[in-house]
Design an enzyme around this catalytic site. Sequence first.
Site, PDB file in Angstrom:
ATOM      1  N   LYS A   1       0.810  -1.229   0.000  1.00  0.00           N
ATOM      2  CA  LYS A   1       0.000   0.000   0.000  1.00  0.00           C
ATOM      3  C   LYS A   1       0.844   1.280   0.000  1.00  0.00           C
ATOM      4  O   LYS A   1       0.395   2.308  -0.473  1.00  0.00           O
ATOM      5  CB  LYS A   1      -0.968   0.002   1.176  1.00  0.00           C
ATOM      6  CG  LYS A   1      -0.278   0.082   2.517  1.00  0.00           C
ATOM      7  CD  LYS A   1      -1.272   0.014   3.654  1.00  0.00           C
ATOM      8  CE  LYS A   1      -0.548   0.198   4.966  1.00  0.00           C
ATOM      9  NZ  LYS A   1      -1.104  -0.611   6.045  1.00  0.00           N
TER      10      LYS A   1
ATOM     11  N   ARG B   1      -7.659  -0.714  17.115  1.00  0.00           N
ATOM     12  CA  ARG B   1      -8.173  -0.438  15.781  1.00  0.00           C
ATOM     13  C   ARG B   1      -9.079  -1.631  15.471  1.00  0.00           C
ATOM     14  O   ARG B   1      -9.972  -1.905  16.251  1.00  0.00           O
ATOM     15  CB  ARG B   1      -7.046  -0.213  14.755  1.00  0.00           C
ATOM     16  CG  ARG B   1      -7.565   0.530  13.515  1.00  0.00           C
ATOM     17  CD  ARG B   1      -6.502   0.833  12.479  1.00  0.00           C
ATOM     18  NE  ARG B   1      -6.048  -0.357  11.789  1.00  0.00           N
ATOM     19  CZ  ARG B   1      -5.116  -0.356  10.838  1.00  0.00           C
ATOM     20  NH1 ARG B   1      -4.548   0.772  10.475  1.00  0.00           N
ATOM     21  NH2 ARG B   1      -4.743  -1.482  10.251  1.00  0.00           N
TER      22      ARG B   1
HETATM   23  C1  LIG Z   1      -0.126  -1.420   6.600  1.00  0.00           C
HETATM   24  C2  LIG Z   1      -0.446  -2.686   7.259  1.00  0.00           C
HETATM   25  C3  LIG Z   1       0.582  -3.610   7.524  1.00  0.00           C
HETATM   26  C4  LIG Z   1       2.024  -3.350   7.183  1.00  0.00           C
HETATM   27  O1  LIG Z   1       2.610  -2.520   8.138  1.00  0.00           O
HETATM   28  P1  LIG Z   1       4.162  -2.080   8.053  1.00  0.00           P
HETATM   29  O2  LIG Z   1       4.392  -1.383   9.325  1.00  0.00           O
HETATM   30  O3  LIG Z   1       4.273  -1.194   6.854  1.00  0.00           O
HETATM   31  O4  LIG Z   1       4.985  -3.298   7.913  1.00  0.00           O
HETATM   32  C5  LIG Z   1       0.225  -4.809   8.115  1.00  0.00           C
HETATM   33  N1  LIG Z   1      -1.056  -5.078   8.448  1.00  0.00           N
HETATM   34  C6  LIG Z   1      -2.061  -4.212   8.215  1.00  0.00           C
HETATM   35  C7  LIG Z   1      -3.457  -4.573   8.600  1.00  0.00           C
HETATM   36  C8  LIG Z   1      -1.786  -2.992   7.618  1.00  0.00           C
HETATM   37  O5  LIG Z   1      -2.789  -2.133   7.379  1.00  0.00           O
END
Ligand SMILES: *Cc1c(COP(=O)(O)O)cnc(C)c1O
Length: 355
Positions: free
Chosen positions: A36, A131
Amino acid sequence: MKWPRLVVDLKKIGENSSKVSAMCKRENIDIAAVTKGVCTNSRITGAMVNGGPSILADSRLANIVHLRRTGFMDPAMLLRIPMISELEDLIQWADYSLMSSEHTLIELNRICKRDRSSHGIIVMIDLGDLREGILPSEVDQFADTLIRCPYVRCMGVGVNFGCYGGTLPTVEKLTHLGKIAKDVEKFMGYPMEMISGGATSSLPLVKNGTMPSAINQLRIGEAILTGTDASHNCNISYLNQQTMIMEAELVEVKTKPSVPLGEIGFNAFGEKPHFVDRGNRLRAIAAVGKQDLRIGGVKPLDENIKILGGSSDHLILDVEDMGSRPHTGDIVKLVLDYGGMLSACTSPYVTIDFK
Ligand SMILES: *Cc1c(COP(=O)(O)O)cnc(C)c1O
């Protein structure tokens, strides 16, 4: 060439991905590469998976559709708990998603049955970050509903840290997740394939050998893309940080006072700025602003340059301490953090180039 441009080093991203994957593989942990942050630019996501991860994960279904359309064939996972309005598309484009709502689960099952399809979910457990996720006390009831949804396959359980509450992963919390996975497994009568123990902030437990053995998946974006760990506010020593550099062109270089003249009101963003009087300083304006990136998420590669502030289209720099006086037309280089990268990759004004 056109500026502002983001110059991405695919080799460094590939190296970060291989290093994280290899380290986790030794502990029997699979990596879902989280795309993302780069808006699924297909060359960057390519570098992320070539390093070893077997699943790509993104928070936006539109990004997953784009990945599929650009030829990505391996499993894809939706990271944001789905909207009911996107379930039909979800089962068409993604293999897995995260789930925390019984109502959505029942709808998903209904649509899978109707479309003669199936879909795998990871049940998110809220271990305190507040969350998404069901509370540990709600697991039995959720599993009860799951049993009545035979078109949805429960792939496992997962947890988030550091997303809202800023909580950090610990051995206790991840042991707790492993125990919940066992409970769900007993309930469902088939093994849980994915025990998803968080994101980049969980990597230190793998590195120092304390990750509970139940955890067999991590969802990693930041570590691969920028080599940083925002939750622990540090660079990851064994990874590359300068994976992408933002370049912007200088459009004014002049010596000016460091405090605005006259009465000070609110700026264009509703903030009342404060200034320290450092006398007259040489400053430069770069043609890049809040429409191109999150200004708080960048710092100049040259440590002698200070960011004074910015507006929609301008970045104001103190360049007094640079070795030689810069000129309009010169290019200034900026290092991005995760937020800076995310904003630059989603701005239509930024050109992405590869090193
Ligand atoms: C963005 C996201 C991640 C990845 O997190 P990083 O800190 O970039 O490794 C993992 N799980 C969910 C649900 C996310 O939204």
